[in-house]
Write a protein that holds these residues in place. Structure first.
Motif, short mmCIF file in Angstrom:
data_model
loop_
_atom_site.label_atom_id
_atom_site.label_comp_id
_atom_site.label_asym_id
_atom_site.label_seq_id
_atom_site.Cartn_x
_atom_site.Cartn_y
_atom_site.Cartn_z
N THR A 61 -2.62 -3.78 8.57
CA THR A 61 -2.50 -2.48 7.91
C THR A 61 -3.30 -1.38 8.58
O THR A 61 -3.27 -0.23 8.13
CB THR A 61 -2.95 -2.59 6.44
OG1 THR A 61 -4.31 -3.06 6.40
CG2 THR A 61 -2.07 -3.57 5.67
N ARG A 62 -4.03 -1.70 9.65
CA ARG A 62 -4.83 -0.69 10.33
C ARG A 62 -4.50 -0.69 11.83
O ARG A 62 -5.30 -1.14 12.66
CB ARG A 62 -6.33 -0.94 10.10
CG ARG A 62 -6.73 -0.93 8.63
CD ARG A 62 -8.23 -0.99 8.46
NE ARG A 62 -8.87 0.21 8.97
CZ ARG A 62 -10.21 0.40 8.94
NH1 ARG A 62 -11.00 -0.54 8.44
NH2 ARG A 62 -10.73 1.50 9.42
N ILE A 260 4.55 9.87 9.62
CA ILE A 260 5.28 8.87 10.39
C ILE A 260 4.94 7.51 9.83
O ILE A 260 3.77 7.10 9.83
CB ILE A 260 4.92 8.95 11.89
CG1 ILE A 260 5.13 10.37 12.42
CG2 ILE A 260 5.75 7.95 12.69
CD1 ILE A 260 4.74 10.54 13.88
N ASN A 261 5.93 6.83 9.29
CA ASN A 261 5.72 5.55 8.62
C ASN A 261 6.36 4.43 9.42
O ASN A 261 7.56 4.47 9.73
CB ASN A 261 6.33 5.59 7.20
CG ASN A 261 5.75 6.70 6.35
OD1 ASN A 261 4.61 6.62 5.92
ND2 ASN A 261 6.52 7.75 6.13
N TRP A 262 5.56 3.42 9.74
CA TRP A 262 6.03 2.22 10.44
C TRP A 262 5.93 1.04 9.47
O TRP A 262 4.84 0.69 9.03
CB TRP A 262 5.18 1.93 11.67
CG TRP A 262 5.25 2.97 12.74
CD1 TRP A 262 4.53 4.13 12.81
CD2 TRP A 262 6.07 2.94 13.91
NE1 TRP A 262 4.85 4.83 13.94
CE2 TRP A 262 5.79 4.13 14.65
CE3 TRP A 262 7.01 2.04 14.41
CZ2 TRP A 262 6.42 4.42 15.85
CZ3 TRP A 262 7.62 2.34 15.61
CH2 TRP A 262 7.34 3.50 16.32
N GLN A 263 7.07 0.45 9.13
CA GLN A 263 7.13 -0.75 8.31
C GLN A 263 7.83 -1.82 9.13
O GLN A 263 9.05 -1.80 9.27
CB GLN A 263 7.88 -0.48 6.99
CG GLN A 263 7.21 0.53 6.08
CD GLN A 263 5.93 0.01 5.46
OE1 GLN A 263 5.80 -1.19 5.19
NE2 GLN A 263 4.97 0.89 5.24
N CYS A 264 7.06 -2.75 9.66
CA CYS A 264 7.59 -3.69 10.67
C CYS A 264 7.50 -5.13 10.19
O CYS A 264 6.48 -5.56 9.64
CB CYS A 264 6.82 -3.54 11.97
SG CYS A 264 6.87 -1.87 12.66
N ASN A 265 8.58 -5.86 10.41
CA ASN A 265 8.66 -7.29 10.12
C ASN A 265 8.87 -8.02 11.44
O ASN A 265 9.96 -8.01 12.00
CB ASN A 265 9.80 -7.57 9.15
CG ASN A 265 9.90 -9.04 8.79
OD1 ASN A 265 9.03 -9.85 9.15
ND2 ASN A 265 10.96 -9.42 8.08
N PHE A 266 7.82 -8.65 11.94
CA PHE A 266 7.89 -9.30 13.25
C PHE A 266 8.45 -10.71 13.18
O PHE A 266 8.42 -11.43 14.19
CB PHE A 266 6.49 -9.30 13.89
CG PHE A 266 6.02 -7.94 14.29
CD1 PHE A 266 6.92 -6.98 14.72
CD2 PHE A 266 4.68 -7.60 14.24
CE1 PHE A 266 6.50 -5.71 15.08
CE2 PHE A 266 4.25 -6.33 14.60
CZ PHE A 266 5.17 -5.39 15.02
N HIS A 324 1.11 6.23 9.31
CA HIS A 324 0.84 5.04 8.52
C HIS A 324 1.59 3.87 9.15
O HIS A 324 2.73 4.02 9.59
CB HIS A 324 1.30 5.21 7.07
CG HIS A 324 0.60 6.32 6.34
ND1 HIS A 324 -0.73 6.27 6.00
CD2 HIS A 324 1.06 7.51 5.89
CE1 HIS A 324 -1.06 7.38 5.38
NE2 HIS A 324 0.00 8.16 5.29
N GLY A 325 0.95 2.71 9.18
CA GLY A 325 1.60 1.55 9.78
C GLY A 325 1.31 0.26 9.03
O GLY A 325 0.20 0.04 8.52
N TYR A 326 2.33 -0.58 8.93
CA TYR A 326 2.19 -1.91 8.32
C TYR A 326 3.09 -2.88 9.09
O TYR A 326 4.24 -2.55 9.41
CB TYR A 326 2.60 -1.89 6.85
CG TYR A 326 2.63 -3.27 6.22
CD1 TYR A 326 1.50 -3.81 5.63
CD2 TYR A 326 3.79 -4.05 6.23
CE1 TYR A 326 1.51 -5.08 5.07
CE2 TYR A 326 3.81 -5.31 5.68
CZ TYR A 326 2.67 -5.83 5.10
OH TYR A 326 2.68 -7.08 4.56
N ALA A 327 2.55 -4.04 9.38
CA ALA A 327 3.34 -5.08 10.05
C ALA A 327 2.99 -6.43 9.46
O ALA A 327 1.86 -6.67 9.03
CB ALA A 327 3.09 -5.07 11.56
N GLY A 328 3.98 -7.32 9.43
CA GLY A 328 3.77 -8.67 8.91
C GLY A 328 4.51 -9.70 9.72
O GLY A 328 5.55 -9.41 10.33
#
Length: 405
Positions: A61-62, A260-266, A324-328
């Motif tokens: 989240t950071r 700018i929002n990044w919602q990422c599913n790796f 803002h960014g989030y990845a999982g």
């Protein structure tokens, strides 16, 4: 004796050991409630925790983020042509960039004496004694000379000051708003890196070479569906998305947040990780004196050996770029932890059904007698019987006969 007996029983009972007892109750309504609550609890955990919240993933989240901006466009107002250097501050910025959309210009100011503006506190006067020599009003424009002089070409007087004259409030020339600024374009480049997964993504479309990339950027404008990887936005488009009237913004200026929002599913291909944009006005605009956005700067020059300046009060549209960014990505440890939590939550089903059974079904106390047993020393059965209970795993009773269900 009652109170002492209670305290004695409490102290002795503190050392009692309690163990669960299995009791089979053949009651269909109670069984339906039990399985129904189990189904609801499991459905909630599977849908909300695992599907919606993706609790089986390790999250980041950071992220590390970098932003750079550029503004382009040319506007003509009267005989004046404005280019990037004139209106963009800075011309190539980082996460903040602004453009001038209206100006108030005070020409040919010099260090001399002149009348203070009448709106300044205690500036109005009728005689010299009303003006204190050397007094500085920090909401005014300069230092008072102790003289009361006519206010320029008006028939009233104000205190004379030593300052950059003439004062801005009197001599400023208000230029019309630069409505053509709606067609100015802003390039917003963003690179983001998720250290936990060592993945770096950018908001610019990948091209085979630099030439094709430049050709693409020279023609494209951002569109959520058609051009999601084009980082070039029209100022008019940004104002529309922020639900603001561009003509009104040109009059008072304003601060708009570009999110700018990044919602990422790796767990899937990293190429599916792309940004979304949202826009919102950040400054207060409810008829406040400080509404809008403006700043002042001066251009200095020498005239006949005397230092002079042109003072410019610039109203602008400032863009604050906020990322803002989030990845999982799937990880075994959070999957195990949340799975155990989900299984443990099923225990609430037994608590609910026990309460229903003992409150609404157990009319003659048969269930409570079977469920709660006080195994005191004087009530312990022979060792063979006690061994049978322990080897069974727990006290196990089948209440199907002789109990009103």
């Amino acid at each position: 004796m009652g109170l002492l007996g209670f305290i004695k029983d409490y102290v002795l009972g503190f050392w009692d050991y309690e163990t669960p007892k299995v009791m089979i109750v053949k009651n269909k309504p109670l069984g339906v409630i039990y399985r129904g609550v189990q189904f609801l609890v499991l459905t909630y955990f599977v849908w909300y925790v695992f599907i919606k919240e993706k609790a089986y993933q390790q999250s980041e989240t950071r992220p590390e983020s970098s932003v750079h901006t550029k503004m382009r466009g040319t506007a003509v107002q009267g005989d004046q042509v404005y280019d990037t250097i004139e209106y963009a501050h800075p011309s190539e910025g980082f996460d903040v960039i602004s453009t001038t959309v209206r100006r108030e210009v005070t020409y040919d100011q010099m260090q001399q004496t002149c009348a203070e503006h009448f709106s300044v506190a205690s500036a109005n006067c009728t005689k010299d004694s009303d003006c204190t020599l050397g007094e500085v009003n920090f909401n005014g424009n300069g230092r008072r000379t102790g003289r009361c002089v006519p206010y320029y070409d008006h028939n009233f007087k104000t205190c004379e000051i030593q300052a950059w004259c003439p004062v801005e409030e009197y001599a400023a020339v208000r230029e019309p708003p630069l409505l053509e600024a709606a067609n100015f374009t802003v390039f917003i480049g963003n690179t983001i890196r998720f250290p936990a997964f060592n993945v770096t993504r950018g908001n610019i479309k990948v091209a085979p070479n630099k030439r094709k990339r430049q050709k693409y950027l020279s023609k494209c404008h951002y569109d959520e569906k058609k051009e999601p990887y084009c980082p070039i936005f029209r100022l008019g488009y940004i104002a529309d998305q922020a639900r603001e009237n561009f003509d009104e913004l040109c009059k008072t200026g304003g601060v708009i947040g570009v999110f700018i929002n990044w919602q990422c599913n790796f767990d899937v291909d990293t190429s599916d990780c792309k940004p979304t944009y949202s826009f919102r006005l950040l400054d207060m605009r409810k008829d406040l004196p400080t509404a809008g956005y403006y700043y002042r700067f001066a251009k200095y020059y020498s005239r006949d050996g005397v230092e002079s300046r042109t003072l410019i009060k610039a109203y602008g549209i400032r863009l604050d770029i906020i990322v803002h960014g989030y990845a999982g990505k799937f990880s075994l440890i959070p999957t195990i932890i949340n799975s155990v939590t989900a299984m443990g939550s099923i225990g609430i089903c037994s608590i609910i059904c026990d309460w229903i059974m003992l409150t609404f079904i157990d009319k003659n106390g048969v269930y409570s007698e079977k469920k709660f047993v006080d195994a005191r020393k004087d009530a312990i059965q022979p060792m063979s019987t006690a061994f049978t209970i322990v080897s069974y795993g727990s006290n196990h009773s089948d209440l199907s006969d002789g109990v009103p269900l």
